[in-house]
Design an enzyme around this catalytic site. Structure first.
Site, PDB file in Angstrom:
ATOM      1  N   ASP A  40       3.413   6.629  -7.809  1.00 11.31           N
ATOM      2  CA  ASP A  40       2.356   7.050  -8.739  1.00 11.31           C
ATOM      3  C   ASP A  40       2.927   7.401 -10.103  1.00 11.31           C
ATOM      4  O   ASP A  40       2.236   7.340 -11.109  1.00 11.31           O
ATOM      5  CB  ASP A  40       1.588   8.235  -8.159  1.00 11.31           C
ATOM      6  CG  ASP A  40       0.679   7.741  -7.043  1.00 11.31           C
ATOM      7  OD1 ASP A  40       1.179   7.567  -5.920  1.00 11.31           O
ATOM      8  OD2 ASP A  40      -0.500   7.469  -7.336  1.00 11.31           O
ATOM      9  N   GLN A  58      -4.780   6.393   4.544  1.00 10.77           N
ATOM     10  CA  GLN A  58      -4.695   5.121   3.818  1.00 10.77           C
ATOM     11  C   GLN A  58      -3.866   4.091   4.592  1.00 10.77           C
ATOM     12  O   GLN A  58      -4.070   2.887   4.451  1.00 10.77           O
ATOM     13  CB  GLN A  58      -4.056   5.329   2.435  1.00 10.77           C
ATOM     14  CG  GLN A  58      -4.943   6.068   1.447  1.00 10.77           C
ATOM     15  CD  GLN A  58      -4.697   7.565   1.461  1.00 10.77           C
ATOM     16  OE1 GLN A  58      -4.310   8.141   2.484  1.00 10.77           O
ATOM     17  NE2 GLN A  58      -4.915   8.224   0.342  1.00 10.77           N
TER      18      GLN A  58
HETATM   19  O1  MRU Z   1      -4.087   8.999  -3.058  1.00 10.35           O
HETATM   20  P1  MRU Z   1      -3.874   7.524  -3.197  1.00 10.35           P
HETATM   21  O2  MRU Z   1      -4.404   6.735  -2.060  1.00 10.35           O
HETATM   22  O3  MRU Z   1      -4.369   7.008  -4.536  1.00 10.35           O
HETATM   23  O4  MRU Z   1      -2.279   7.368  -3.205  1.00 10.35           O
HETATM   24  C1  MRU Z   1      -1.739   6.085  -3.410  1.00 10.35           C
HETATM   25  C2  MRU Z   1      -0.269   6.033  -3.353  1.00 10.35           C
HETATM   26  O5  MRU Z   1       0.409   7.031  -3.194  1.00 10.35           O
HETATM   27  C3  MRU Z   1       0.380   4.689  -3.604  1.00 10.35           C
HETATM   28  O6  MRU Z   1       1.576   4.563  -2.900  1.00 10.35           O
HETATM   29  C4  MRU Z   1       0.683   4.534  -5.097  1.00 10.35           C
HETATM   30  O7  MRU Z   1      -0.436   4.855  -5.868  1.00 10.35           O
HETATM   31  C5  MRU Z   1       1.126   3.152  -5.435  1.00 10.35           C
HETATM   32  S1  MRU Z   1      -0.153   1.956  -5.218  1.00 10.35           S
HETATM   33  C6  MRU Z   1       0.484   0.449  -5.705  1.00 10.35           C
END
Ligand code: MRU
Length: 351
Positions: free
Chosen positions: A232, A191
């Site tokens: 999260d 990501q």
């Molecule tokens: O697995 P993902 O790409 O959904 O993980 C996303 C994250 O860990 C972000 O840092 C978190 O969701 C915050 S997004 C504003």
């Protein structure tokens, strides 16, 4: 994430194809929405909350003709299925339950759907405003020419607005200030390189990509002024669940005396969960590590440890930046109070 076709479907950018292909997809049924959330076509805690809320509406709109009791049973089941698509980000459960609750007392199935549609739209609009407010609070933490290390993608792609961790960066950039961002790749699904580097580069913001393993060397070289990550879920005691690798960055930051900030909306705060130990951590498929984007990079059957998230103990968190201001330790009590105030204000405005 936005409505399509008079709110009969959700229209979103398929993030699994970035940065090579920019393709939008339409989702209508519960199965389509669940697939998109669990395969990370839409990802990031606030964005999956928005997609889940909108998905509950589009999925149920096809069943308005059912008898009332069957409609409500299916609504409950659909909400539970969407919430189960990804367990760690509390925003998903929060947004889906809030949307369902908005329709609960409506007189007809059509009225349930209409009220839920209004609520899901409100969640999207509020998220946009929350991102900006987080950015306005957090921007004071940046000095001119600050060098910020982040993790994963907590930017526009992960929210309904300008992101959480990246919001202060966008605001500083709008004000003509120079900020430099370091984006770790964020293996295994990248990501950082596929999404953060892509969105910041498009916005004309100075971004440098690094392998996850280079973060310690970067800090040791004195090239990081502060770390800002998203979250999260944040437990009542300030423990933070965020993308795998966040904990390592927090420990490294502490070892180098670098402030470590977490930026998140109040919908990510979960006072009902006492500590990080009770946060469910999603485990991803082994092949995302063994052959993330095609060819095997390991023996095909090697056992894999693939948690999507880790827990950073609250003691490593210098401050938590929300849309309602900045929380500093001790977090115990302060998190619960903030959520309570925010909930009661929301209900007062709704009345
Ligand atoms: O697995 P993902 O790409 O959904 O993980 C996303 C994250 O860990 C972000 O840092 C978190 O969701 C915050 S997004 C504003």
């Amino acid at each position: 994430v936005r409505w399509a076709e008079n709110a009969a479907s959700i229209d979103l950018l398929d993030q699994t194809l970035l940065p090579v292909t920019e393709r939008r997809i339409l989702l209508t049924t519960a199965d389509e929405v669940i697939e998109a959330i669990s395969s990370l076509r839409v990802r990031g805690a606030p964005a999956i909350g928005i997609a889940g809320a909108m998905g509950l509406v589009t999925a149920m709109a096809g069943f308005a003709g059912l008898p009332r009791e069957r409609f409500h049973a299916l609504l409950a089941e659909t909400a539970d299925r969407i919430v189960a698509a990804r367990p760690t980000a509390v925003n998903l459960a929060w947004a889906v339950r809030r949307t369902r609750a908005a329709g609960e007392t409506a007189a007809s199935n059509d009225a349930v759907i209409e009220r839920m549609r209004v609520e899901a739209t409100r969640i999207l609009d509020e998220d946009r405003a929350m991102c900006r407010a987080i950015g306005e609070h957090a921007v004071i933490l940046l000095a001119p020419e600050s060098r910020v290390l982040t993790q994963c993608n907590a930017g526009a792609l992960a929210t309904g607005g300008i992101g959480t961790a990246l919001a202060p960066i966008y605001i500083a950039h709008e004000r003509g200030e120079r900020v430099r961002v370091f984006a770790p790749e964020t293996r295994p699904l990248l990501q950082g390189s596929r999404l953060t580097a892509w969105e910041l580069e498009r916005a004309g913001i100075d971004v440098t990509l690094l392998p996850d393993s280079a973060a310690g060397a970067l800090m040791a070289n004195g090239e990081v002024d502060l770390v800002i990550v998203g979250a999260d879920r944040i437990a009542a005691n300030g423990d933070v669940a965020n993308k795998i690798g966040t904990y390592s960055l927090a420990v490294l930051a502490a070892a180098h005396n670098i402030p470590f900030y977490v930026a998140a909306p109040t919908s990510t705060l979960d006072p009902a969960t006492a500590s990080g130990a009770s946060i469910p951590i999603e485990i991803r498929a082994a092949d995302e590590v063994r052959r993330g984007f095609g060819a095997f990079t390991s023996p095909p059957d090697v056992p894999v440890f693939a948690p999507a998230f880790d827990i950073t103990p609250g003691r490593f968190v210098t401050a938590i930046i929300t849309e309602r201001g900045i929380l500093r330790p001790p977090y115990e009590g302060a998190i619960a109070r903030l959520v309570e105030t925010s909930e009661s204000e929301r209900q007062r405005v709704a009345r």
